[in-house]
Design an enzyme around this catalytic site. Sequence first.
Site, mmCIF file in Angstrom:
data_model
loop_
_atom_site.group_PDB
_atom_site.id
_atom_site.type_symbol
_atom_site.label_atom_id
_atom_site.label_comp_id
_atom_site.label_asym_id
_atom_site.label_seq_id
_atom_site.Cartn_x
_atom_site.Cartn_y
_atom_site.Cartn_z
ATOM 1 N N SER A 105 0.841 -1.196 0.000
ATOM 2 C CA SER A 105 0.000 0.000 0.000
ATOM 3 C C SER A 105 0.880 1.253 0.000
ATOM 4 C CB SER A 105 -0.964 -0.045 1.191
ATOM 5 O OG SER A 105 -2.033 0.850 1.038
ATOM 6 N N ARG A 157 -12.116 5.509 9.485
ATOM 7 C CA ARG A 157 -11.685 4.111 9.413
ATOM 8 C C ARG A 157 -12.732 3.250 8.716
ATOM 9 N NH1 ARG A 157 -7.062 1.308 9.080
ATOM 10 N NH2 ARG A 157 -7.104 -0.663 10.208
ATOM 11 N N ASP A 192 -8.703 -7.096 -4.548
ATOM 12 C CA ASP A 192 -8.288 -5.788 -4.024
ATOM 13 C C ASP A 192 -9.091 -4.702 -4.736
ATOM 14 O OD1 ASP A 192 -6.998 -3.444 -3.224
ATOM 15 O OD2 ASP A 192 -4.990 -4.304 -3.390
ATOM 16 N N HIS A 218 -7.460 -6.131 -0.333
ATOM 17 C CA HIS A 218 -6.256 -5.330 -0.127
ATOM 18 C C HIS A 218 -5.502 -5.719 1.146
ATOM 19 C CE1 HIS A 218 -3.609 -1.903 -0.586
ATOM 20 N NE2 HIS A 218 -3.920 -1.462 0.611
ATOM 21 N N ASP A 219 -6.212 -5.996 2.216
ATOM 22 C CA ASP A 219 -5.574 -6.310 3.499
ATOM 23 C C ASP A 219 -4.826 -7.636 3.508
ATOM 24 O OD1 ASP A 219 -5.976 -4.065 4.974
ATOM 25 O OD2 ASP A 219 -7.553 -4.872 6.260
#
Length: 353
Positions: A136, A203, A293, A326-327
């Site tokens: 990222s 968040r 992602d 993505h994580d």
Amino acid sequence: MEVVERDIAIGALELASGSVLPEVVQRVTRYGCEPAADGSNVVFLPHALTGSSRVLEWWAGIVGPGALFDPARWCIVGVNVLGGCYGSTGPPTLAPDGTRWGPRFPVVTVGDLVTAQRRALAQFGIDRLGVVIGGSLGGFQALQWAHEHGEQVAHAIVVGAFDHLRAQGIAQNGAARDAIALDPAFREGWYEEQPVAGLKLARAIATLTYKSEHLFEHRFRNRPDRNGGDPSRQLNDRFDVEGYLSHQGDAFAKRIDANSYRTLTRAMDLFDLRGRERPAGATRLTFVGIAGDQLYPPEHVWSCTARWADAGWDAAYRHLPSDHGHDAFLAEAGNLADLLRADVEPGRLAAAR
């Protein structure tokens, strides 16, 4: 395992904007071996948006005993980014007038982050790097290192990122910053307390693109909050996915400075290395796309790899299958390590030099 952590003063830093930050400090953490003279055993791990210099605390599987980068074989280095909130100069630190920078902290770019890191590592006795790897925002920094200082880097690995931030990511970051700014605890001149509600909402906005749609559906569906409540009987009760976002927001607001978040998301927005020519002494590049992602879709990562290869770079693409989205670069670090193991064997690094 030897651990060395230092705050390194690098002096005044002229930023890409033309502003000058006086008396800049970088928090540097090193694990494992002493750096080799040619840097072949040094791996630098620039962190993502909310990380720190203590890479063993957030990237287990990639670094640590028995991991891809084992401290018994590697000199492992992390630096808290300029503008961060874990030791380096940033919004929580004191400005020349003796008060915290807060929202006054100047705009910084990924190039500024890398310039500060390079100065700090030089003072730490590290001038050459065997590997730079990040996910990222960390991937942005790895690519910036390769482009600006390729003669010092043998191999840069860019995970879940490519050479710019798409409009979707910029929009998400802008919405998150607006959420923080609208919190009653936040004032543009300064704030007296953390804007917790704004950070929680920021968040939540980000998490919607960090996880894949498949993972959300599999994990939550439309089930009621596991901590209590039944949406089928009481319309004001939360669903499980709402409880998850609230829990993540609570944890996030306890560990992140709101203005560091605003500063670093803006640095991400400004990152754009498209169309740059290949410099002399360019490093080898590996891009990793992650299935599902939504922020950096793998097809865009593949296109970026082709774009840089066409420009003359030694660039390769790797694909990480995952349900996380993505994580996955954090949540499935062991799988990422397996994917990259052949690329970082000592023989490959020696050949790159």
